[in-house]
Scaffold this motif. Sequence first.
Motif, mmCIF file in Angstrom:
data_model
loop_
_atom_site.group_PDB
_atom_site.id
_atom_site.type_symbol
_atom_site.label_atom_id
_atom_site.label_comp_id
_atom_site.label_asym_id
_atom_site.label_seq_id
_atom_site.Cartn_x
_atom_site.Cartn_y
_atom_site.Cartn_z
ATOM 1 N N TYR A 285 0.647 -1.726 0.141
ATOM 2 C CA TYR A 285 -0.002 -0.279 0.027
ATOM 3 C C TYR A 285 0.732 0.935 0.151
ATOM 4 C CZ TYR A 285 1.081 -0.772 4.760
ATOM 5 O OH TYR A 285 1.693 -0.926 5.282
ATOM 6 N N GLU A 286 0.138 2.327 -0.199
ATOM 7 C CA GLU A 286 0.766 3.587 -0.402
ATOM 8 C C GLU A 286 0.301 4.365 -0.463
ATOM 9 O OE1 GLU A 286 3.772 3.550 -3.743
ATOM 10 O OE2 GLU A 286 1.621 3.466 -4.841
ATOM 11 N N ILE A 287 0.314 5.569 -0.022
ATOM 12 C CA ILE A 287 -0.854 6.995 0.234
ATOM 13 C C ILE A 287 -0.021 7.477 -0.229
ATOM 14 C CG2 ILE A 287 -1.721 8.724 2.053
ATOM 15 C CD1 ILE A 287 -3.035 5.745 2.324
ATOM 16 N N ARG A 288 -0.703 8.798 -0.907
ATOM 17 C CA ARG A 288 -0.085 9.825 -1.746
ATOM 18 C C ARG A 288 0.583 11.016 -0.523
ATOM 19 N NH1 ARG A 288 -4.539 13.303 -4.899
ATOM 20 N NH2 ARG A 288 -3.064 14.444 -5.705
ATOM 21 N N PRO A 289 1.787 11.589 -0.746
ATOM 22 C CA PRO A 289 2.878 12.406 -0.260
ATOM 23 C C PRO A 289 1.505 12.891 0.575
ATOM 24 C CG PRO A 289 3.469 11.422 -1.650
ATOM 25 C CD PRO A 289 2.637 11.224 -2.004
ATOM 26 N N SER A 290 0.671 14.311 0.079
ATOM 27 C CA SER A 290 0.327 14.700 0.514
ATOM 28 C C SER A 290 -0.826 14.951 1.660
ATOM 29 C CB SER A 290 -1.031 15.923 -0.624
ATOM 30 O OG SER A 290 -1.059 15.028 -1.378
ATOM 31 N N ARG A 291 -0.875 13.532 1.461
ATOM 32 C CA ARG A 291 -1.738 13.199 2.429
ATOM 33 C C ARG A 291 -1.374 12.132 3.791
ATOM 34 N NH1 ARG A 291 -6.729 15.613 3.532
ATOM 35 N NH2 ARG A 291 -8.290 16.014 2.202
ATOM 36 N N ARG A 292 -0.187 11.922 3.621
ATOM 37 C CA ARG A 292 0.541 11.729 4.362
ATOM 38 C C ARG A 292 0.365 12.126 6.396
ATOM 39 N NH1 ARG A 292 5.512 9.085 1.438
ATOM 40 N NH2 ARG A 292 4.388 8.475 -0.348
ATOM 41 N N ARG A 293 0.372 11.204 6.795
ATOM 42 C CA ARG A 293 -0.013 11.285 8.761
ATOM 43 C C ARG A 293 -1.618 12.275 9.042
ATOM 44 N NH1 ARG A 293 6.356 11.994 10.423
ATOM 45 N NH2 ARG A 293 5.252 11.588 12.647
ATOM 46 N N GLN A 294 -2.386 11.692 7.927
ATOM 47 C CA GLN A 294 -3.425 11.934 9.214
ATOM 48 C C GLN A 294 -4.216 10.684 9.143
ATOM 49 O OE1 GLN A 294 -5.339 14.860 4.717
ATOM 50 N NE2 GLN A 294 -2.039 15.239 5.130
ATOM 51 N N GLY A 295 -4.046 9.328 8.847
ATOM 52 C CA GLY A 295 -4.504 8.578 9.598
ATOM 53 C C GLY A 295 -5.186 7.346 8.282
ATOM 54 N N TYR A 296 -4.240 8.020 6.910
ATOM 55 C CA TYR A 296 -5.179 7.701 6.260
ATOM 56 C C TYR A 296 -4.330 5.310 6.088
ATOM 57 C CZ TYR A 296 -7.670 11.163 4.398
ATOM 58 O OH TYR A 296 -9.104 12.755 4.519
ATOM 59 N N GLY A 297 -3.276 6.197 6.569
ATOM 60 C CA GLY A 297 -2.846 4.581 6.340
ATOM 61 C C GLY A 297 -3.210 3.548 6.926
ATOM 62 N N LYS A 298 -3.549 3.352 8.008
ATOM 63 C CA LYS A 298 -3.843 2.404 9.568
ATOM 64 C C LYS A 298 -5.965 2.501 8.427
ATOM 65 C CE LYS A 298 -2.679 4.647 13.243
ATOM 66 N NZ LYS A 298 -2.258 5.448 14.433
ATOM 67 N N LYS A 299 -6.319 3.562 8.245
ATOM 68 C CA LYS A 299 -7.811 3.266 7.457
ATOM 69 C C LYS A 299 -7.913 2.340 6.234
ATOM 70 C CE LYS A 299 -9.755 7.288 9.386
ATOM 71 N NZ LYS A 299 -10.528 8.422 9.734
ATOM 72 N N MET A 300 -6.532 2.776 5.427
ATOM 73 C CA MET A 300 -6.478 2.257 4.137
ATOM 74 C C MET A 300 -6.260 0.434 4.451
ATOM 75 S SD MET A 300 -5.139 2.470 0.367
ATOM 76 C CE MET A 300 -3.025 2.548 0.923
ATOM 77 N N LEU A 301 -5.278 0.082 5.377
ATOM 78 C CA LEU A 301 -4.666 -0.793 5.879
ATOM 79 C C LEU A 301 -6.106 -1.659 6.399
ATOM 80 C CD1 LEU A 301 -3.003 -3.708 5.643
ATOM 81 C CD2 LEU A 301 -2.294 -3.074 7.485
ATOM 82 N N ALA A 302 -7.117 -1.469 7.308
ATOM 83 C CA ALA A 302 -8.278 -1.591 7.867
ATOM 84 C C ALA A 302 -8.928 -2.318 6.498
ATOM 85 C CB ALA A 302 -8.524 -1.024 8.692
ATOM 86 N N LEU A 303 -8.791 -1.767 5.897
ATOM 87 C CA LEU A 303 -10.286 -1.940 4.724
ATOM 88 C C LEU A 303 -9.952 -3.091 3.428
ATOM 89 C CD1 LEU A 303 -10.826 1.855 3.505
ATOM 90 C CD2 LEU A 303 -12.784 -0.124 4.784
ATOM 91 N N GLY A 304 -8.384 -2.702 3.816
ATOM 92 C CA GLY A 304 -7.801 -4.242 2.968
ATOM 93 C C GLY A 304 -7.603 -5.197 3.682
ATOM 94 N N LEU A 305 -8.415 -5.663 4.695
ATOM 95 C CA LEU A 305 -8.221 -6.319 5.148
ATOM 96 C C LEU A 305 -8.942 -7.442 5.908
ATOM 97 C CD1 LEU A 305 -5.925 -5.873 8.970
ATOM 98 C CD2 LEU A 305 -5.216 -6.654 6.869
ATOM 99 N N LYS A 306 -10.129 -5.880 5.003
ATOM 100 C CA LYS A 306 -11.501 -6.583 4.874
ATOM 101 C C LYS A 306 -12.135 -7.245 3.341
ATOM 102 C CE LYS A 306 -15.784 -4.366 5.226
ATOM 103 N NZ LYS A 306 -16.469 -2.862 5.478
ATOM 104 N N GLU A 307 -11.236 -6.936 2.451
ATOM 105 C CA GLU A 307 -11.073 -6.853 1.382
ATOM 106 C C GLU A 307 -10.556 -8.805 1.337
ATOM 107 O OE1 GLU A 307 -12.961 -5.846 -1.124
ATOM 108 O OE2 GLU A 307 -13.575 -4.047 0.222
ATOM 109 N N ALA A 308 -9.738 -9.162 1.919
ATOM 110 C CA ALA A 308 -9.196 -10.132 2.004
ATOM 111 C C ALA A 308 -9.817 -11.158 2.644
ATOM 112 C CB ALA A 308 -7.174 -9.700 3.219
ATOM 113 N N HIS A 309 -10.634 -10.937 4.043
ATOM 114 C CA HIS A 309 -11.028 -11.549 3.787
ATOM 115 C C HIS A 309 -12.307 -12.344 3.512
ATOM 116 C CE1 HIS A 309 -14.403 -12.572 7.094
ATOM 117 N NE2 HIS A 309 -13.712 -13.230 7.692
ATOM 118 N N LYS A 310 -12.895 -11.386 2.567
ATOM 119 C CA LYS A 310 -13.334 -11.218 1.222
ATOM 120 C C LYS A 310 -12.783 -12.242 0.465
ATOM 121 C CE LYS A 310 -16.384 -6.809 1.095
ATOM 122 N NZ LYS A 310 -16.204 -5.879 0.434
ATOM 123 N N ILE A 311 -11.836 -12.448 0.008
ATOM 124 C CA ILE A 311 -11.408 -13.086 -0.601
ATOM 125 C C ILE A 311 -11.394 -14.867 0.052
ATOM 126 C CG2 ILE A 311 -10.488 -11.580 -2.905
ATOM 127 C CD1 ILE A 311 -8.094 -12.527 -1.472
ATOM 128 N N GLY A 312 -11.617 -14.844 1.128
ATOM 129 C CA GLY A 312 -11.358 -16.420 1.847
ATOM 130 C C GLY A 312 -9.900 -16.268 2.619
#
Length: 177
Positions: free
Chosen positions: A95-122
């Motif tokens: 994963y990567e967050i665009r530079p202008s949006r870093r350190r605003q909590g998006y990285g944590k939230k994006m991984l959380a959403l990605g883990l949900k997708e990982a769960h969906k594929i089994g």
Amino acid sequence: MLRLIEPSYEYKQQFIEAIREFQLEGRHMEKDVQRLTADFTSFLAQLQAQQQRRSPYAVPSTDFWLVEHEEFIGRLSLRHELNDFLLKIGGHIGYEIRPSRRRQGYGKKMLALGLKEAHKIGLSRALVTCDENNIGSKKVIEANGGQFENATLVEGSPIRKLRYWIDLTEISWHEEG
Ligand SMILES: CC(C)(COP(=O)(O)OP(=O)(O)OC[C@H]1O[C@@H](n2cnc3c(N)ncnc32)[C@H](O)[C@@H]1OP(=O)(O)O)[C@@H](O)C(=O)NCCC(=O)NCCS
């Protein structure tokens, strides 16, 4: 609402702006902004084709873009399985967050959403890795329940990879807003 979407033409300008930001820090240098601007449809088709690729280095994967309203915030790649390289170094999710949006909590939230997708594929657990000196990524992984397994040496690099497993059966799946 913050969400992961399939790469989409709708975010063409935003994506290209983000690529310009990434290139200022030396990332995505292989991407030609002029070509992206001229033919974004081909770029999307190429992304789609890459996801089906299977070779000693590639496994089937899904690319997601993190967007909020009209804005492109970051990207995440979910590998559906592990090969030798991914098991040792790359992990299931990049994963990567665009530079202008870093350190605003998006990285944590994006991984959380990605883990949900990982769960969906089994997947019942996901391997997520980062360089030992990547403090932001380490915190993102640990905040999402990463259990440290070990640090591995990467050929040709003095920096080790930290390997974490995240148990997907224990995560509670509430929507991120
Ligand atoms: C790593 C990355 C995804 C983090 O994204 P982010 O949106 O900045 O992460 P967050 O805002 O959720 O920050 C998570 C934590 O890390 C901290 N952090 C983020 N970047 C940091 C940095 N460069 N140095 C120190 N701490 C950092 C944040 O302050 C936050 O700390 P907290 O939990 O104590 O509040 C982002 O820096 C990035 O895209 N880097 C380049 C690509 C990359 O390294 N990808 C990961 C490959 S493994």
